[in-house]
Design a protein around this motif. Structure first.
Motif, PDB file in Angstrom:
ATOM      1  N   GLY A 104     -19.780  -6.770 -29.799  1.00  0.00           N
ATOM      2  CA  GLY A 104     -21.062  -6.544 -29.134  1.00  0.00           C
ATOM      3  C   GLY A 104     -21.537  -5.101 -29.254  1.00  0.00           C
ATOM      4  O   GLY A 104     -22.136  -4.558 -28.330  1.00  0.00           O
ATOM      5  N   VAL A 105     -21.260  -4.495 -30.399  1.00  0.00           N
ATOM      6  CA  VAL A 105     -21.665  -3.092 -30.582  1.00  0.00           C
ATOM      7  C   VAL A 105     -22.573  -2.932 -31.793  1.00  0.00           C
ATOM      8  O   VAL A 105     -22.697  -3.834 -32.622  1.00  0.00           O
ATOM      9  CB  VAL A 105     -20.442  -2.152 -30.752  1.00  0.00           C
ATOM     10  CG1 VAL A 105     -19.551  -2.214 -29.541  1.00  0.00           C
ATOM     11  CG2 VAL A 105     -19.662  -2.487 -32.018  1.00  0.00           C
ATOM     12  N   ASN A 106     -23.164  -1.776 -31.884  1.00  0.00           N
ATOM     13  CA  ASN A 106     -24.044  -1.422 -32.989  1.00  0.00           C
ATOM     14  C   ASN A 106     -23.262  -1.396 -34.312  1.00  0.00           C
ATOM     15  O   ASN A 106     -22.169  -0.829 -34.366  1.00  0.00           O
ATOM     16  CB  ASN A 106     -24.622  -0.041 -32.675  1.00  0.00           C
ATOM     17  CG  ASN A 106     -25.563   0.435 -33.733  1.00  0.00           C
ATOM     18  OD1 ASN A 106     -25.150   0.808 -34.815  1.00  0.00           O
ATOM     19  ND2 ASN A 106     -26.833   0.426 -33.418  1.00  0.00           N
ATOM     20  N   GLU A 144     -26.746  -0.373 -24.060  1.00  0.00           N
ATOM     21  CA  GLU A 144     -26.140   0.864 -24.561  1.00  0.00           C
ATOM     22  C   GLU A 144     -25.265   0.670 -25.801  1.00  0.00           C
ATOM     23  O   GLU A 144     -25.350   1.425 -26.761  1.00  0.00           O
ATOM     24  CB  GLU A 144     -25.329   1.464 -23.418  1.00  0.00           C
ATOM     25  CG  GLU A 144     -24.780   2.804 -23.747  1.00  0.00           C
ATOM     26  CD  GLU A 144     -24.327   3.556 -22.506  1.00  0.00           C
ATOM     27  OE1 GLU A 144     -24.667   3.144 -21.368  1.00  0.00           O
ATOM     28  OE2 GLU A 144     -23.625   4.549 -22.683  1.00  0.00           O
ATOM     29  N   GLN A 145     -24.427  -0.356 -25.777  1.00  0.00           N
ATOM     30  CA  GLN A 145     -23.467  -0.557 -26.865  1.00  0.00           C
ATOM     31  C   GLN A 145     -24.111  -0.938 -28.187  1.00  0.00           C
ATOM     32  O   GLN A 145     -23.490  -0.780 -29.229  1.00  0.00           O
ATOM     33  CB  GLN A 145     -22.475  -1.659 -26.487  1.00  0.00           C
ATOM     34  CG  GLN A 145     -21.439  -1.184 -25.516  1.00  0.00           C
ATOM     35  CD  GLN A 145     -20.542  -2.297 -25.023  1.00  0.00           C
ATOM     36  OE1 GLN A 145     -20.046  -2.232 -23.929  1.00  0.00           O
ATOM     37  NE2 GLN A 145     -20.343  -3.336 -25.814  1.00  0.00           N
ATOM     38  N   VAL A 146     -25.304  -1.489 -28.140  1.00  0.00           N
ATOM     39  CA  VAL A 146     -25.912  -1.911 -29.406  1.00  0.00           C
ATOM     40  C   VAL A 146     -26.825  -0.827 -29.989  1.00  0.00           C
ATOM     41  O   VAL A 146     -27.379  -0.992 -31.060  1.00  0.00           O
ATOM     42  CB  VAL A 146     -26.690  -3.250 -29.296  1.00  0.00           C
ATOM     43  CG1 VAL A 146     -25.836  -4.318 -28.625  1.00  0.00           C
ATOM     44  CG2 VAL A 146     -27.995  -3.082 -28.551  1.00  0.00           C
ATOM     45  N   LEU A 147     -26.952   0.291 -29.285  1.00  0.00           N
ATOM     46  CA  LEU A 147     -27.877   1.336 -29.741  1.00  0.00           C
ATOM     47  C   LEU A 147     -27.183   2.407 -30.581  1.00  0.00           C
ATOM     48  O   LEU A 147     -26.038   2.747 -30.333  1.00  0.00           O
ATOM     49  CB  LEU A 147     -28.530   2.020 -28.532  1.00  0.00           C
ATOM     50  CG  LEU A 147     -29.290   1.129 -27.553  1.00  0.00           C
ATOM     51  CD1 LEU A 147     -29.775   1.961 -26.372  1.00  0.00           C
ATOM     52  CD2 LEU A 147     -30.459   0.441 -28.234  1.00  0.00           C
ATOM     53  N   ASP A 148     -27.919   2.933 -31.570  1.00  0.00           N
ATOM     54  CA  ASP A 148     -27.470   4.135 -32.274  1.00  0.00           C
ATOM     55  C   ASP A 148     -27.845   5.361 -31.464  1.00  0.00           C
ATOM     56  O   ASP A 148     -27.062   6.269 -31.274  1.00  0.00           O
ATOM     57  CB  ASP A 148     -28.192   4.290 -33.621  1.00  0.00           C
ATOM     58  CG  ASP A 148     -27.684   3.345 -34.664  1.00  0.00           C
ATOM     59  OD1 ASP A 148     -26.572   3.566 -35.136  1.00  0.00           O
ATOM     60  OD2 ASP A 148     -28.402   2.383 -34.989  1.00  0.00           O
ATOM     61  N   ILE A 205     -18.167   5.302 -27.854  1.00  0.00           N
ATOM     62  CA  ILE A 205     -17.854   3.917 -28.188  1.00  0.00           C
ATOM     63  C   ILE A 205     -17.042   3.855 -29.481  1.00  0.00           C
ATOM     64  O   ILE A 205     -16.077   3.109 -29.581  1.00  0.00           O
ATOM     65  CB  ILE A 205     -19.149   3.090 -28.306  1.00  0.00           C
ATOM     66  CG1 ILE A 205     -19.811   2.990 -26.934  1.00  0.00           C
ATOM     67  CG2 ILE A 205     -18.862   1.690 -28.836  1.00  0.00           C
ATOM     68  CD1 ILE A 205     -21.269   2.634 -26.956  1.00  0.00           C
ATOM     69  N   ILE A 250     -28.142  -7.745 -33.199  1.00  0.00           N
ATOM     70  CA  ILE A 250     -27.064  -7.278 -34.085  1.00  0.00           C
ATOM     71  C   ILE A 250     -26.978  -8.163 -35.331  1.00  0.00           C
ATOM     72  O   ILE A 250     -26.844  -7.669 -36.449  1.00  0.00           O
ATOM     73  CB  ILE A 250     -25.691  -7.277 -33.362  1.00  0.00           C
ATOM     74  CG1 ILE A 250     -25.730  -6.388 -32.129  1.00  0.00           C
ATOM     75  CG2 ILE A 250     -24.588  -6.814 -34.307  1.00  0.00           C
ATOM     76  CD1 ILE A 250     -24.469  -6.477 -31.290  1.00  0.00           C
ATOM     77  N   VAL A 287     -30.982   1.594 -34.507  1.00  0.00           N
ATOM     78  CA  VAL A 287     -31.365   0.795 -33.351  1.00  0.00           C
ATOM     79  C   VAL A 287     -31.540   1.791 -32.209  1.00  0.00           C
ATOM     80  O   VAL A 287     -30.580   2.462 -31.810  1.00  0.00           O
ATOM     81  CB  VAL A 287     -30.296  -0.257 -32.998  1.00  0.00           C
ATOM     82  CG1 VAL A 287     -30.760  -1.130 -31.831  1.00  0.00           C
ATOM     83  CG2 VAL A 287     -29.992  -1.134 -34.214  1.00  0.00           C
ATOM     84  N   MET A 318     -20.618  -7.856 -34.122  1.00  0.00           N
ATOM     85  CA  MET A 318     -21.077  -8.931 -33.241  1.00  0.00           C
ATOM     86  C   MET A 318     -19.989  -9.336 -32.259  1.00  0.00           C
ATOM     87  O   MET A 318     -20.246  -9.558 -31.088  1.00  0.00           O
ATOM     88  CB  MET A 318     -21.518 -10.133 -34.073  1.00  0.00           C
ATOM     89  CG  MET A 318     -22.933  -9.970 -34.583  1.00  0.00           C
ATOM     90  SD  MET A 318     -23.486 -11.400 -35.490  1.00  0.00           S
ATOM     91  CE  MET A 318     -23.168 -12.665 -34.290  1.00  0.00           C
TER      92      MET A 318
END
Lengths: 231, 127
Positions: free
Chosen positions: B45-47, A190-194, B11, A170, A31, B42
């Motif tokens: 809320g992280v990758n 930011e938190q959901v990115l690789d 993180i 996600i 991601v 989920m």
């Protein structure tokens, strides 16, 4: 094999160099945040990946192939502007997506729509801006694509909607697919990115894992971005 | 579980810390099955890859283990959990002592401060 590869990619609009010798490789399962100020070339890059623009120089490969009908079956694209016909209702839009894309998963879309209490009879015209954006994203994410290109998916929506959109990304995570999210709202994504790609004046400045920036710089990507792009 | 992230640390290491705390505090009891990587990602809320990396680190530390088909579980070895508890406590103590040092507190002052606080909090914290 890389799902997206740009080699020496340039795009010129008259005297404006929108992209300048971009070399970029994105692997499946990632991601990726495409981050840059307004006018840095983010949308141009995504449009080139979709075959909506053609390169002035260099090349783009999607799963090894140049953008064309075959790659459109692989790429699921969310444009930065509303693009759905507003006289259509949700059911018609799903028919439309099913007609165009063999990988559209209606069950997945229905499930996400039900979660938001959106029914098939509702037309786009009747929806608030936030709901419209959610419906667009649901349609785009309901394809079983190899590459999702999301142009500003969280711009102009409220924080709760933003959370829902990131949650959806996600939830639909697939290790065989890559997601590219272009945005300047870095703190939110930011938190959901690789990894992140910084782009400025059409040039790639940096490609790095999020945690590597945090580890090396002792600051968030958002803070680092502000430092690098300080006006 | 409430997830909070600081901006100045990776993180994944914060996920390791917070899940460890969840295990030590009994929120994830010994032997309990952990939610899937996706569900945990989920929730926080992280990758998902970042969550995966954190869980692998916890596995390396022995706090969780994977059973091939059934998923991930919290260790049943109380000793390992006690060890993690001690590590977290020592970290907290070190941060506290650093802060006190910055305030110019000496050993005696710190000890009497702790005694005072203990008296005051006796009712609710049970210390």
């Amino acid at each position: 094999m890389a799902i997206l590869e740009c080699k020496g990619l340039s795009k010129r609009f008259g005297s404006v160099q929108a992209l300048d010798n971009v070399n970029l490789t994105i692997e499946p399962g990632r991601v990726v945040g495409l981050l840059g100020p307004n006018g840095s070339g983010k949308t141009t890059l995504l449009k080139l990946c979709n075959g909506l623009l053609t390169p002035s120089a260099g090349e783009i490969l999607i799963a090894g192939a140049k953008p064309g009908p075959e790659t459109k079956a692989v790429v699921s694209y969310l444009p930065d502007k509303p693009y759905l016909a507003d006289w259509m209702n949700v059911g018609q839009l799903m028919d439309f997506f099913a007609d165009f894309y063999g990988d559209f998963d209606r069950e997945r879309a229905l499930d996400m729509l039900a979660h938001l209490n959106i029914n098939e009879q509702q037309s786009i015209k009747q929806m608030s801006k936030g709901t419209r954006e959610k419906v667009q994203l649901i349609l785009v994410m309901s394809r079983k694509a190899g590459l999702y290109l999301l142009d500003e998916p969280i711009g102009g929506v409220d924080p709760a909607t933003r959370d829902y959109i990131l949650d959806t990304i996600i939830r639909n995570y697939n290790p065989a697919a890559a997601v590219v999210i272009s945005t300047h709202l870095i703190a939110d994504v930011e938190q959901v990115l690789d990894e992140v790609v910084f782009i400025r004046n059409g040039q790639i400045m940096l490609q790095s894992p999020v945690d590597a920036i945090r580890e090396d710089k002792g600051m968030s990507v958002d803070q680092y971005f502000r430092e690098v792009f300080k006006c | 579980m409430e997830w909070k992230f600081r901006s100045d640390l990776p993180i994944y290491s914060q996920l390791v810390e917070q899940i460890s705390l969840g295990i030590v505090s009994g929120e994830f009891p010994p032997g309990a099955k952990l939610p899937s990587v996706r569900d945990l990602a989920m929730e926080a809320g992280v990758n998902p890859n970042t969550m995966q990396r954190a869980l692998q680190e916890l596995e390396r530390e022995g706090l969780v283990y994977t059973q091939r088909t059934a998923g991930r579980f919290v260790t049943e070895q109380i000793g390992v959990i006690q060890g993690a508890r001690r590590t977290i406590a020592r970290q907290s103590a070190r941060i506290f002592l650093d802060d006190m040092k910055k305030l110019g507190y000496g050993r005696e002052e710190i000890l009497s401060l702790l005694e005072e606080e203990k008296e005051e909090n006796h009712g609710d914290s049970g210390v």
